[in-house]
Design a protein around this motif. Sequence first.
Motif, PDB file in Angstrom:
ATOM      1  N   ARG A 199      31.481  -0.982  -8.792  1.00  0.00           N
ATOM      2  CA  ARG A 199      30.513  -1.328  -9.826  1.00  0.00           C
ATOM      3  C   ARG A 199      29.298  -2.052  -9.229  1.00  0.00           C
ATOM      4  N   GLU A 203      25.418  -0.771  -9.150  1.00  0.00           N
ATOM      5  CA  GLU A 203      24.353  -1.572  -9.753  1.00  0.00           C
ATOM      6  C   GLU A 203      23.255  -1.860  -8.737  1.00  0.00           C
ATOM      7  N   PRO A 209      21.721  -4.062 -14.027  1.00  0.00           N
ATOM      8  CA  PRO A 209      23.123  -4.238 -14.423  1.00  0.00           C
ATOM      9  C   PRO A 209      23.653  -2.991 -15.124  1.00  0.00           C
ATOM     10  N   LEU A 210      24.929  -2.725 -14.932  1.00  0.00           N
ATOM     11  CA  LEU A 210      25.595  -1.599 -15.604  1.00  0.00           C
ATOM     12  C   LEU A 210      26.848  -2.155 -16.272  1.00  0.00           C
TER      13      LEU A 210
END
Length: 323
Positions: A199, A203, A209-210
């Motif tokens: 993650r 990102e 941001p995800l």
Amino acid sequence: MSGDIVNGGKPVVTVTLNPAIDQTITVDALTPGSVHRARAVRHNAGGKGVNVASCLADWGTPVVATGLLGAGNAAPFETLFAAKGIADAFLRLAGETRVNIKIADLAANDTTDINLPGLTADDGALQRVRHTLHDLMEPGTTVLLAGSLPDGLPVDAYATLTADLTELGGRVVLDSSGAPLAAALATTGALPHCIKPNRHELEDWAGRPLPTTADLLAAARDLHRRGVAVVVVSLGADGALFVTGDTALRGRLPPVTALSTVGAGDAMVAGLIAAFQEDGDPETLARLSVAFAAAKLRRFGPNLPDPATVRALAAKVELTAMS
């Protein structure tokens, strides 16, 4: 042995340009500023590509490991390669391979990493690696480019190697992060066949941001549209997302008590490559990679249990189609 290799039995080639000796220190509970008594200390020849090679060897896949090693402390790597039947094609440089200190906290069930500086390489070293790969390659060979770059190599080193290997008919899996990954994905040349960011790494590439699964999936699909055939986003205990062709899956297993999380992501990459070697479909890809990661959590170092145990885990992986 897995007994399922179908790509002509071609060995997988793993490339580790900045390997490490992983020193894992186990403590009851890590408290900064305090004196600790270690329960155990383990030393493993490491680095992403070495870890992947180790797991593939346990699975029964023929594998050749290459990259750059310090001649001053190559013994742990040579011992691992001899024990597991991994062909050693590493180039030796003057100096010592870096040491990574990993503090395993039993109370928190997590690991703190302290990575020490490593070798300095130059263009001549990179050219030697390119020549070595050229000699190892044949059409259809799966090649893993893994880990960070040592000081002295250009940020686009992986982009250069990916172009070389693709031209020779190779299938490139890239597992890196930060600037080397960004450069490899920004190139106007050949893109890797497969990448496996977590993650944070995704990102970092996306520059934003995800926070949701939908955000992660959108970013993975964007990379697929750009030309990366298989995009896998590892999510730790929550499994992983798999985007390939028109298929998007989420695969996961119930959490397990981990003896060591060190190398779990590398084991997932080994599972991906094992599936590629079997010409597996997206479901096989998801099942094997999640199972490899879960199986490794139950062992110290980059090691897997017997293939039958891994297959049994793979059968239990929960798959969810993502829209």
